[in-house]
Design a protein around this motif. Structure first.
Motif, PDB file in Angstrom:
ATOM      1  N   PHE A 150       6.716 -12.728  36.153  1.00 58.39           N
ATOM      2  CA  PHE A 150       7.950 -12.569  35.396  1.00 58.39           C
ATOM      3  C   PHE A 150       8.906 -13.759  35.494  1.00 58.39           C
ATOM      4  CE2 PHE A 150       6.591  -8.330  36.911  1.00 58.39           C
ATOM      5  CZ  PHE A 150       6.189  -7.815  35.690  1.00 58.39           C
ATOM      6  N   GLY A 151       8.637 -14.705  36.390  1.00 52.64           N
ATOM      7  CA  GLY A 151       9.521 -15.846  36.565  1.00 52.64           C
ATOM      8  C   GLY A 151       9.516 -16.751  35.351  1.00 52.64           C
ATOM      9  N   ASP A 152      10.663 -17.370  35.072  1.00 53.32           N
ATOM     10  CA  ASP A 152      10.684 -18.284  33.931  1.00 53.32           C
ATOM     11  C   ASP A 152      10.088 -19.630  34.335  1.00 53.32           C
ATOM     12  OD1 ASP A 152      12.694 -19.539  35.366  1.00 53.32           O
ATOM     13  OD2 ASP A 152      14.303 -18.997  34.002  1.00 53.32           O
ATOM     14  N   GLU A 153       9.765 -20.416  33.338  1.00 52.98           N
ATOM     15  CA  GLU A 153       9.074 -21.691  33.565  1.00 52.98           C
ATOM     16  C   GLU A 153       9.856 -22.616  34.471  1.00 52.98           C
ATOM     17  OE1 GLU A 153       8.202 -23.369  29.747  1.00 52.98           O
ATOM     18  OE2 GLU A 153       6.487 -22.058  29.441  1.00 52.98           O
ATOM     19  N   SER A 154      11.163 -22.707  34.254  1.00 51.69           N
ATOM     20  CA  SER A 154      11.960 -23.642  35.051  1.00 51.69           C
ATOM     21  C   SER A 154      11.990 -23.234  36.524  1.00 51.69           C
ATOM     22  CB  SER A 154      13.381 -23.767  34.493  1.00 51.69           C
ATOM     23  OG  SER A 154      14.015 -22.505  34.464  1.00 51.69           O
ATOM     24  N   GLY A 208      -2.407 -18.833  38.638  1.00 44.53           N
ATOM     25  CA  GLY A 208      -1.427 -19.225  39.652  1.00 44.53           C
ATOM     26  C   GLY A 208      -1.202 -18.132  40.673  1.00 44.53           C
ATOM     27  N   LEU A 209      -1.132 -16.893  40.207  1.00 39.30           N
ATOM     28  CA  LEU A 209      -0.957 -15.759  41.124  1.00 39.30           C
ATOM     29  C   LEU A 209      -2.167 -15.618  42.043  1.00 39.30           C
ATOM     30  CD1 LEU A 209       0.526 -13.263  42.154  1.00 39.30           C
ATOM     31  CD2 LEU A 209      -0.451 -11.984  40.240  1.00 39.30           C
ATOM     32  N   LEU A 210      -3.370 -15.758  41.493  1.00 38.50           N
ATOM     33  CA  LEU A 210      -4.582 -15.641  42.318  1.00 38.50           C
ATOM     34  C   LEU A 210      -4.656 -16.752  43.362  1.00 38.50           C
ATOM     35  CD1 LEU A 210      -7.195 -14.601  39.602  1.00 38.50           C
ATOM     36  CD2 LEU A 210      -6.137 -13.159  41.357  1.00 38.50           C
ATOM     37  N   ILE A 211      -4.338 -17.971  42.962  1.00 44.46           N
ATOM     38  CA  ILE A 211      -4.348 -19.090  43.921  1.00 44.46           C
ATOM     39  C   ILE A 211      -3.293 -18.845  44.999  1.00 44.46           C
ATOM     40  CG2 ILE A 211      -3.897 -21.566  44.219  1.00 44.46           C
ATOM     41  CD1 ILE A 211      -5.072 -21.916  41.347  1.00 44.46           C
ATOM     42  N   GLN A 241       4.286 -24.749  28.021  1.00 43.60           N
ATOM     43  CA  GLN A 241       2.823 -24.644  28.107  1.00 43.60           C
ATOM     44  C   GLN A 241       2.358 -23.533  29.058  1.00 43.60           C
ATOM     45  OE1 GLN A 241       0.670 -26.495  26.245  1.00 43.60           O
ATOM     46  NE2 GLN A 241       2.479 -27.359  25.268  1.00 43.60           N
ATOM     47  N   LEU A 242       3.293 -22.734  29.576  1.00 47.65           N
ATOM     48  CA  LEU A 242       2.927 -21.679  30.521  1.00 47.65           C
ATOM     49  C   LEU A 242       2.338 -20.490  29.764  1.00 47.65           C
ATOM     50  CD1 LEU A 242       2.889 -20.627  33.427  1.00 47.65           C
ATOM     51  CD2 LEU A 242       5.203 -19.780  33.067  1.00 47.65           C
ATOM     52  N   THR A 243       1.051 -20.276  29.950  1.00 48.30           N
ATOM     53  CA  THR A 243       0.360 -19.169  29.284  1.00 48.30           C
ATOM     54  C   THR A 243       0.140 -18.027  30.266  1.00 48.30           C
ATOM     55  OG1 THR A 243      -1.831 -19.997  29.870  1.00 48.30           O
ATOM     56  CG2 THR A 243      -0.867 -20.801  27.786  1.00 48.30           C
ATOM     57  N   GLY A 244      -0.262 -16.895  29.729  1.00 41.63           N
ATOM     58  CA  GLY A 244      -0.585 -15.755  30.583  1.00 41.63           C
ATOM     59  C   GLY A 244      -1.726 -16.075  31.528  1.00 41.63           C
ATOM     60  N   LEU A 300      -4.416 -28.760  39.441  1.00 40.01           N
ATOM     61  CA  LEU A 300      -5.432 -28.858  38.398  1.00 40.01           C
ATOM     62  C   LEU A 300      -5.379 -27.640  37.474  1.00 40.01           C
ATOM     63  CD1 LEU A 300      -7.769 -30.512  37.267  1.00 40.01           C
ATOM     64  CD2 LEU A 300      -9.284 -29.292  38.822  1.00 40.01           C
ATOM     65  N   ALA A 301      -5.310 -26.455  38.049  1.00 35.15           N
ATOM     66  CA  ALA A 301      -5.317 -25.226  37.254  1.00 35.15           C
ATOM     67  C   ALA A 301      -4.086 -25.107  36.359  1.00 35.15           C
ATOM     68  CB  ALA A 301      -5.417 -24.008  38.170  1.00 35.15           C
ATOM     69  N   THR A 302      -2.918 -25.478  36.887  1.00 35.89           N
ATOM     70  CA  THR A 302      -1.704 -25.306  36.085  1.00 35.89           C
ATOM     71  C   THR A 302      -1.489 -26.429  35.081  1.00 35.89           C
ATOM     72  OG1 THR A 302      -0.327 -26.334  37.801  1.00 35.89           O
ATOM     73  CG2 THR A 302      -0.513 -23.919  37.819  1.00 35.89           C
ATOM     74  N   SER A 303      -2.204 -27.532  35.218  1.00 39.55           N
ATOM     75  CA  SER A 303      -2.032 -28.625  34.250  1.00 39.55           C
ATOM     76  C   SER A 303      -3.146 -28.655  33.194  1.00 39.55           C
ATOM     77  CB  SER A 303      -1.952 -29.976  34.971  1.00 39.55           C
ATOM     78  OG  SER A 303      -3.186 -30.318  35.562  1.00 39.55           O
ATOM     79  N   LEU A 304      -4.109 -27.759  33.290  1.00 37.77           N
ATOM     80  CA  LEU A 304      -5.203 -27.748  32.313  1.00 37.77           C
ATOM     81  C   LEU A 304      -4.717 -27.470  30.892  1.00 37.77           C
ATOM     82  CD1 LEU A 304      -8.207 -26.064  34.154  1.00 37.77           C
ATOM     83  CD2 LEU A 304      -7.975 -28.441  33.421  1.00 37.77           C
ATOM     84  N   GLY A 305      -3.620 -26.728  30.753  1.00 39.33           N
ATOM     85  CA  GLY A 305      -3.079 -26.437  29.440  1.00 39.33           C
ATOM     86  C   GLY A 305      -2.238 -27.564  28.874  1.00 39.33           C
ATOM     87  N   ASN A 306      -1.991 -28.596  29.666  1.00 36.55           N
ATOM     88  CA  ASN A 306      -1.210 -29.747  29.192  1.00 36.55           C
ATOM     89  C   ASN A 306      -2.021 -30.536  28.167  1.00 36.55           C
ATOM     90  OD1 ASN A 306       0.628 -28.908  31.077  1.00 36.55           O
ATOM     91  ND2 ASN A 306       0.392 -30.650  32.434  1.00 36.55           N
ATOM     92  N   GLU A 307      -1.320 -31.387  27.455  1.00 34.83           N
ATOM     93  CA  GLU A 307      -1.983 -32.260  26.488  1.00 34.83           C
ATOM     94  C   GLU A 307      -2.935 -33.201  27.223  1.00 34.83           C
ATOM     95  OE1 GLU A 307       1.107 -34.296  24.397  1.00 34.83           O
ATOM     96  OE2 GLU A 307       2.175 -32.438  23.957  1.00 34.83           O
ATOM     97  N   PRO A 308      -3.987 -33.669  26.547  1.00 32.42           N
ATOM     98  CA  PRO A 308      -4.889 -34.646  27.174  1.00 32.42           C
ATOM     99  C   PRO A 308      -4.085 -35.852  27.672  1.00 32.42           C
ATOM    100  CG  PRO A 308      -5.829 -33.841  25.129  1.00 32.42           C
ATOM    101  CD  PRO A 308      -4.435 -33.275  25.209  1.00 32.42           C
TER     102      PRO A 308
END
Length: 170
Positions: free
Chosen positions: A21-25, A56-59, A47-50, A118-126
């Motif tokens: 539930f936390g916001d991106e910032s 992130g929660l699992l890690i 870029q924060l997806t479900g 690595l996991a949280t930046s995979l959704g970033n642009e190339p």
């Protein structure tokens, strides 16, 4: 023992709340590290997806698991101390498990911080995906505390062996 139980529930709830539930910032601020979430959260705003939240929660859950189990061992250890069971095998065993869990927690933080980056930046642009590796002073301090307790446990184990030999001799 109530304090440890409440602390474990607070840590688990805070980590779950921040990721679900936390916001991106907030997730990109230093706040998650106060709740033992490994560093390295590197998604870009917007870029924060479900899926990133769940990963992130699992890690984070994997990262705090040794700490939670260590706190439970500490709770049981102080229950032993409260009835003056100090130099007995069960107490020494609990101290050993506690020290190993603290060492695991210290070692896992930088490793899982790298996995988190690595996991949280995979959704970033190339070109904006990262693998961050860091080792903080708190990781070293935690490792030293766990190692120190492990050495104390070794000394206590040797003392128990000597005591057992002395009781058999007399």
């Amino acid at each position: 023992s109530l304090t440890v139980t409440l602390f474990v529930l607070l840590i688990s709830s805070a980590v779950t709340y921040l990721w679900l539930f936390g916001d991106e910032s907030t997730l990109l601020s230093p706040i998650p590290e106060y709740w033992f979430i490994p560093g390295g959260i590197l998604f870009q705003l917007g870029q924060l997806t479900g899926m990133i939240r769940v990963v992130g929660l699992l890690i984070s859950a994997l990262a705090i698991a040794p700490l939670i189990f260590a706190l439970w061992q500490l709770r049981r250890l102080f229950q032993q101390f409260s009835v003056l069971r100090i130099f007995v095998p069960e107490t020494v065993r609990r101290m050993k498990v506690f020290s190993v869990l603290v060492i695991c927690f210290a070692v896992m933080q930088p490793i899982l911080g790298s996995v988190m980056s690595l996991a949280t930046s995979l959704g970033n642009e190339p070109g904006q995906r990262f693998l961050s590796v860091s080792f903080a002073g708190t990781d070293l301090a935690t490792l030293l505390i766990g190692g120190s307790v492990f050495v104390i446990v070794y000394i206590m184990e040797e003392a128990l062996k000597l005591n057992d030999e002395n009781e058999k001799f007399v």
